[in-house]
Every structure is written in C-alpha cells, then in structure tokens.
Write a protein that holds these residues in place. Structure first.
Motif, mmCIF file in Angstrom:
data_model
loop_
_atom_site.group_PDB
_atom_site.id
_atom_site.type_symbol
_atom_site.label_atom_id
_atom_site.label_comp_id
_atom_site.label_asym_id
_atom_site.label_seq_id
_atom_site.Cartn_x
_atom_site.Cartn_y
_atom_site.Cartn_z
ATOM 1 N N ALA A 227 19.263 5.076 1.384
ATOM 2 C CA ALA A 227 18.087 5.839 0.957
ATOM 3 C C ALA A 227 17.922 5.810 -0.561
ATOM 4 O O ALA A 227 16.807 5.606 -1.064
ATOM 5 N N ILE A 228 19.016 5.980 -1.283
ATOM 6 C CA ILE A 228 18.941 5.960 -2.757
ATOM 7 C C ILE A 228 18.471 4.593 -3.239
ATOM 8 O O ILE A 228 17.638 4.500 -4.141
ATOM 9 N N ALA A 229 19.002 3.532 -2.631
ATOM 10 C CA ALA A 229 18.574 2.182 -3.023
ATOM 11 C C ALA A 229 17.081 1.993 -2.741
ATOM 12 O O ALA A 229 16.343 1.457 -3.578
ATOM 13 N N SER A 230 16.628 2.438 -1.577
ATOM 14 C CA SER A 230 15.213 2.296 -1.208
ATOM 15 C C SER A 230 14.314 3.098 -2.140
ATOM 16 O O SER A 230 13.286 2.603 -2.613
ATOM 17 N N PHE A 231 14.702 4.331 -2.407
ATOM 18 C CA PHE A 231 13.889 5.186 -3.275
ATOM 19 C C PHE A 231 13.908 4.674 -4.721
ATOM 20 O O PHE A 231 12.903 4.748 -5.415
ATOM 21 N N SER A 232 15.051 4.160 -5.161
ATOM 22 C CA SER A 232 15.133 3.632 -6.528
ATOM 23 C C SER A 232 14.210 2.435 -6.700
ATOM 24 O O SER A 232 13.504 2.309 -7.706
ATOM 25 N N GLU A 233 14.213 1.555 -5.700
ATOM 26 C CA GLU A 233 13.336 0.383 -5.752
ATOM 27 C C GLU A 233 11.860 0.805 -5.762
ATOM 28 O O GLU A 233 11.061 0.286 -6.531
ATOM 29 N N ALA B 101 10.709 3.678 -6.760
ATOM 30 C CA ALA B 101 10.422 4.393 -8.013
ATOM 31 C C ALA B 101 10.181 3.409 -9.151
ATOM 32 O O ALA B 101 9.310 3.649 -10.003
ATOM 33 N N ARG B 102 10.932 2.298 -9.156
ATOM 34 C CA ARG B 102 10.698 1.292 -10.203
ATOM 35 C C ARG B 102 9.289 0.708 -10.089
ATOM 36 O O ARG B 102 8.679 0.347 -11.081
ATOM 37 N N SER C 248 0.846 -1.181 0.000
ATOM 38 C CA SER C 248 0.000 0.000 0.000
ATOM 39 C C SER C 248 0.888 1.240 0.000
ATOM 40 O O SER C 248 2.037 1.183 0.436
ATOM 41 N N PRO C 249 0.377 2.362 -0.483
ATOM 42 C CA PRO C 249 1.176 3.591 -0.465
ATOM 43 C C PRO C 249 1.639 3.954 0.944
ATOM 44 O O PRO C 249 2.749 4.442 1.133
ATOM 45 N N ALA C 250 0.820 3.674 1.953
ATOM 46 C CA ALA C 250 1.207 3.985 3.330
ATOM 47 C C ALA C 250 2.378 3.117 3.766
ATOM 48 O O ALA C 250 3.307 3.591 4.429
ATOM 49 N N ALA C 251 2.364 1.834 3.382
ATOM 50 C CA ALA C 251 3.463 0.936 3.744
ATOM 51 C C ALA C 251 4.756 1.355 3.050
ATOM 52 O O ALA C 251 5.826 1.337 3.652
ATOM 53 N N VAL C 252 4.651 1.725 1.788
ATOM 54 C CA VAL C 252 5.831 2.183 1.049
ATOM 55 C C VAL C 252 6.367 3.464 1.688
ATOM 56 O O VAL C 252 7.577 3.619 1.875
ATOM 57 N N GLY C 253 5.470 4.351 2.059
ATOM 58 C CA GLY C 253 5.894 5.602 2.708
ATOM 59 C C GLY C 253 6.631 5.338 4.005
ATOM 60 O O GLY C 253 7.637 5.969 4.288
ATOM 61 N N PRO D 281 5.872 8.428 -2.706
ATOM 62 C CA PRO D 281 4.984 9.548 -2.376
ATOM 63 C C PRO D 281 5.661 10.890 -2.655
ATOM 64 O O PRO D 281 6.858 11.061 -2.365
ATOM 65 N N PRO D 282 4.931 11.829 -3.230
ATOM 66 C CA PRO D 282 5.521 13.120 -3.603
ATOM 67 C C PRO D 282 6.178 13.861 -2.439
ATOM 68 O O PRO D 282 7.240 14.466 -2.612
ATOM 69 N N HIS D 283 5.593 13.820 -1.240
ATOM 70 C CA HIS D 283 6.186 14.557 -0.122
ATOM 71 C C HIS D 283 7.525 13.954 0.287
ATOM 72 O O HIS D 283 8.438 14.686 0.680
ATOM 73 N N LEU D 284 7.690 12.646 0.145
ATOM 74 C CA LEU D 284 8.985 12.027 0.457
ATOM 75 C C LEU D 284 10.010 12.317 -0.634
ATOM 76 O O LEU D 284 11.189 12.525 -0.356
ATOM 77 N N ARG D 285 9.547 12.326 -1.877
ATOM 78 C CA ARG D 285 10.438 12.682 -2.992
ATOM 79 C C ARG D 285 10.967 14.106 -2.793
ATOM 80 O O ARG D 285 12.148 14.375 -2.976
ATOM 81 N N HIS D 286 10.071 15.004 -2.380
ATOM 82 C CA HIS D 286 10.458 16.399 -2.133
ATOM 83 C C HIS D 286 11.494 16.491 -1.001
ATOM 84 O O HIS D 286 12.468 17.228 -1.107
#
Length: 134
Positions: free
Chosen positions: A58-64, A66-67, A10-15, A72-77
C-alpha cells in the motif's frame, strides 16, 4: 530507440488501483484486531506478517500515486486512519507485553538484588573483607 509515452491515468483508475491494497490493509487490521482480542498467538503472528506485507504494498502504491499527484483525498484519509489503527494495535500489544513481563518477574524472580532478603540480612556477597555488624 523510442521511449514509451507516459500512460495517462484517470483519477477513477488511480482510485481503483489504490483501493485494492488499502482494502487488504484494512482487512488485515480487522483480522489482527480479532486475533489480539482472542489472544490467539498463532493468528497474531500470521496476521501481523500479512499486515506487514499489505502495508508495504500500500505504501509503495500510494507513494507512486503521490509522485504523480493523483491520490484521491478520501483514500488518503482512509490510509491515515489505517496508520492510526496500526499505531493503536502496536500500543495495545506493547502494554500486553509489559504486563506479561511484570507477571513473569513476580512469578520467577531473577538474581538477588543485593538488598535485604525476607530474613532481614543482606544478600550481598562479601568482597573479601570482614563485615561490620551493628
């Protein structure tokens, strides 16, 4: 042999999964910034190493994420802001290093430059031939 079905996140779990590595990066940035202000070289080295590890995670987590298309946009920001802070601290450190290098050059001059010395004569070494003086 059966492949495991992909897990639905879920988006909440990913966040929540992205929040922890991002908090670690932000915490390391704060600690490193404080160490830079105090000019505490041991702390700078320690926190820079921790920041490097936190950024890699963090980069590895965000890259995974993103694939999978679920950052979530607020975390990307917040990640972009953290990247900006890293760049600012790197620039600050580069300026401090350049200032220190200039101070060392003034205090400990290097080899003669081949120009005139304080006595007005050239410090260049003769190449074996007679020199011409005016």
């Amino acid at each position: 042999m059966h492949a495991l079905p992909p897990t639905e996140s879920s988006p909440a779990a990913v966040g929540q999964q992205l929040e922890q590595p991002l908090l670690e990066v932000e915490g390391c940035l704060n600690l490193l910034g404080d160490a830079l202000l105090r000019r505490d070289t041991q702390a700078i080295e320690q926190y820079a190493g921790r920041l490097h590890q936190a950024l890699a995670l963090a980069i590895a987590s965000f890259s995974e994420a993103a694939r999978a298309g679920s950052v979530p946009p607020h975390l990307r920001h917040r990640l972009v802001q953290a990247g900006g802070r890293v760049a600012a601290q790197r620039e600050s450190l580069a300026r401090a290093t350049a200032a220190l290098d200039r101070a060392i050059d003034v205090l400990m001059p290097g080899e003669p430059t081949g120009l005139y010395s304080s006595l007005g004569k050239s410090e260049r070494k003769s190449l074996g031939g007679p020199s011409i003086q005016a």
